[in-house]
Motif scaffolding. Structure first.
Motif, PDB file in Angstrom:
ATOM      1  N   PHE A  14       0.810  -1.204   0.000  1.00 11.87           N
ATOM      2  CA  PHE A  14       0.000   0.000   0.000  1.00 11.87           C
ATOM      3  C   PHE A  14       0.851   1.266   0.000  1.00 11.87           C
ATOM      4  O   PHE A  14       2.006   1.266   0.440  1.00 11.87           O
ATOM      5  N   ARG A  15       0.222   2.349  -0.474  1.00 11.08           N
ATOM      6  CA  ARG A  15       0.799   3.684  -0.382  1.00 11.08           C
ATOM      7  C   ARG A  15      -0.133   4.549   0.462  1.00 11.08           C
ATOM      8  O   ARG A  15      -1.356   4.511   0.291  1.00 11.08           O
ATOM      9  N   PHE A  16       0.470   5.311   1.350  1.00 11.54           N
ATOM     10  CA  PHE A  16      -0.292   6.205   2.228  1.00 11.54           C
ATOM     11  C   PHE A  16       0.086   7.648   1.882  1.00 11.54           C
ATOM     12  O   PHE A  16       1.274   7.983   1.791  1.00 11.54           O
ATOM     13  N   ARG A  17      -0.913   8.519   1.708  1.00 13.18           N
ATOM     14  CA  ARG A  17      -0.638   9.923   1.422  1.00 13.18           C
ATOM     15  C   ARG A  17      -1.855  10.758   1.819  1.00 13.18           C
ATOM     16  O   ARG A  17      -2.974  10.249   1.932  1.00 13.18           O
ATOM     17  N   ALA A  22      -1.956  19.296   4.948  1.00 11.20           N
ATOM     18  CA  ALA A  22      -2.810  19.711   6.064  1.00 11.20           C
ATOM     19  C   ALA A  22      -1.940  20.239   7.194  1.00 11.20           C
ATOM     20  O   ALA A  22      -0.888  19.663   7.493  1.00 11.20           O
ATOM     21  N   PRO A  23      -2.350  21.324   7.830  1.00  7.09           N
ATOM     22  CA  PRO A  23      -1.547  21.889   8.925  1.00  7.09           C
ATOM     23  C   PRO A  23      -1.642  21.091  10.220  1.00  7.09           C
ATOM     24  O   PRO A  23      -0.887  21.359  11.151  1.00  7.09           O
ATOM     25  N   CYS A  24      -2.562  20.111  10.279  1.00  6.45           N
ATOM     26  CA  CYS A  24      -2.789  19.411  11.549  1.00  6.45           C
ATOM     27  C   CYS A  24      -2.038  18.093  11.672  1.00  6.45           C
ATOM     28  O   CYS A  24      -1.895  17.566  12.785  1.00  6.45           O
ATOM     29  N   CYS A  25      -1.553  17.514  10.547  1.00  8.79           N
ATOM     30  CA  CYS A  25      -0.898  16.201  10.649  1.00  8.79           C
ATOM     31  C   CYS A  25      -0.095  15.905   9.399  1.00  8.79           C
ATOM     32  O   CYS A  25      -0.248  16.557   8.360  1.00  8.79           O
ATOM     33  N   VAL A  26       0.755  14.896   9.512  1.00  9.27           N
ATOM     34  CA  VAL A  26       1.505  14.350   8.384  1.00  9.27           C
ATOM     35  C   VAL A  26       1.384  12.836   8.440  1.00  9.27           C
ATOM     36  O   VAL A  26       1.042  12.263   9.480  1.00  9.27           O
ATOM     37  N   VAL A  27       1.667  12.157   7.316  1.00 10.46           N
ATOM     38  CA  VAL A  27       1.618  10.700   7.273  1.00 10.46           C
ATOM     39  C   VAL A  27       2.881  10.185   6.599  1.00 10.46           C
ATOM     40  O   VAL A  27       3.354  10.766   5.617  1.00 10.46           O
TER      41      VAL A  27
END
Length: 323
Positions: A14-17, A22-27
């Motif tokens: 899988f790829r997560f993006r 977003a200023p509230c989170c990163v992945v």
């Protein structure tokens, strides 16, 4: 703080993006979502690495903790017979998010109230206690114990801690939980006496009781009254709901007729705590009678699932010996 997501299906890769920055989170590429020091929403895209047309989206909400939620498996718990060593009851405690002004406009209040954090690491140290240790002893346990606590179905993710409850006496107590200095909650729980199926006093000349080891002897065309005592209590627990009571036997209908009666012998189907066992013919041997009391709360979200208690005794229908 962060939380790692797990995906299944497709090719297994899988790829997560994020759909947009977003200023509230990163992945991360491995699927770990890390919250920043700002509330907000983001849309996470999880796609099959070998088929980009196969994907799902997940909404991420970053919020401040707003309070704790105690979710007991049941609002009533049984006091085990003396000498028994039952496993303690594990009650999961969750953290709920604090609603923003935008949340109040976007979500109905009941829907937002059901949201739970998937990660409670920022909420603070977890504690749990009892208002009356004489009724029930309560101690905190780490969230990792949830997998072995019989509550994994309702606490698969996000449980902040477990309150380990050990009933000691019949009565009410308040379970208190806190996480850090600002978050706390409490819930009133009830400990009930074990359910007992016994011969009604008016039918017991010699004081003998009903049990599986010593069956009650009843002649054909005669009956005995049995009484239910203890068990889940709708009035004492103060939990709105319905109580159902019944008595069954394998030979009911052929050798026995069972029916609820009032204390004076009148039929009373809905609130019966007395039952009549009428012998229709001689039984091959002792027959087991099983009584069940079920308390079904009106609001399972707040008070847990149905509470069920059972008790048993045995009766034998036999022709009296000749004098």
């Amino acid at each position: 703080h962060a939380w790692s997501l797990r995906a299944t299906g497709g090719s297994g890769h899988f790829r997560f993006r994020l759909a947009a920055p977003a200023p509230c989170c990163v992945v991360s590429a491995q699927g770990t979502v890390e919250a920043k020091a700002q509330v907000g929403d983001a849309e996470l895209v999880i796609e099959d690495a070998e088929n980009s047309a196969n994907f799902i989206t997940v909404r991420i909400m970053v919020r401040h903790p707003g309070g704790l939620v105690i979710r007991p498996p049941q609002a009533q718990m049984a006091l085990e017979p003396e000498g028994a060593s039952p496993d303690p009851i594990r009650v999961p405690v969750f953290a709920r998010p604090e609603a923003t002004e935008a949340d109040a406009r976007a979500y109905p209040a009941p829907d937002f109230a059901r949201l739970r954090f998937w990660n409670c690491s920022a909420a603070g140290a977890f504690t749990a206690s009892s208002s009356d240790p004489g009724i029930a002893e309560v101690s905190p346990a780490p969230a990792v114990a949830v997998a072995d606590g019989g509550v994994a179905a309702i606490a698969a993710d996000g449980v902040c801690g477990l309150a380990v409850v050990r009933p000691r006496a019949v009565g009410d107590f308040r379970l208190r939980a806190s996480s850090g200095a600002l978050l706390s909650a409490e819930a009133t729980l009830h400990v009930y006496a074990p359910l007992v199926l016994s011969r009604a006093e008016a039918d017991s000349d010699d004081g003998a009781d009903a049990s599986e080891e010593t069956p009650l002897l009843v002649a054909p065309c005669s009956s005995v009254r049995l009484r239910l005592s203890g068990g889940p209590d709708l009035q004492r627990s103060k939990v709105p709901g319905a109580v159902f009571r019944n008595l069954t036997a394998p030979l009911e209908g052929t050798h026995l007729r069972l029916r609820p009666v009032s204390g004076k012998g009148e039929e009373s189907i809905f609130e019966a705590i007395f039952f009549e066992a009428l012998c229709l013919q001689a039984t091959p041997g002792p027959t087991r009678l099983t009584a069940e009391v079920r308390h079904e709360p009106e609001d399972p979200e707040a008070h847990g699932s149905a509470v069920v208690a059972r008790a048993s005794a045995s009766v034998r229908c036999a022709v009296p010996a000749a004098a």
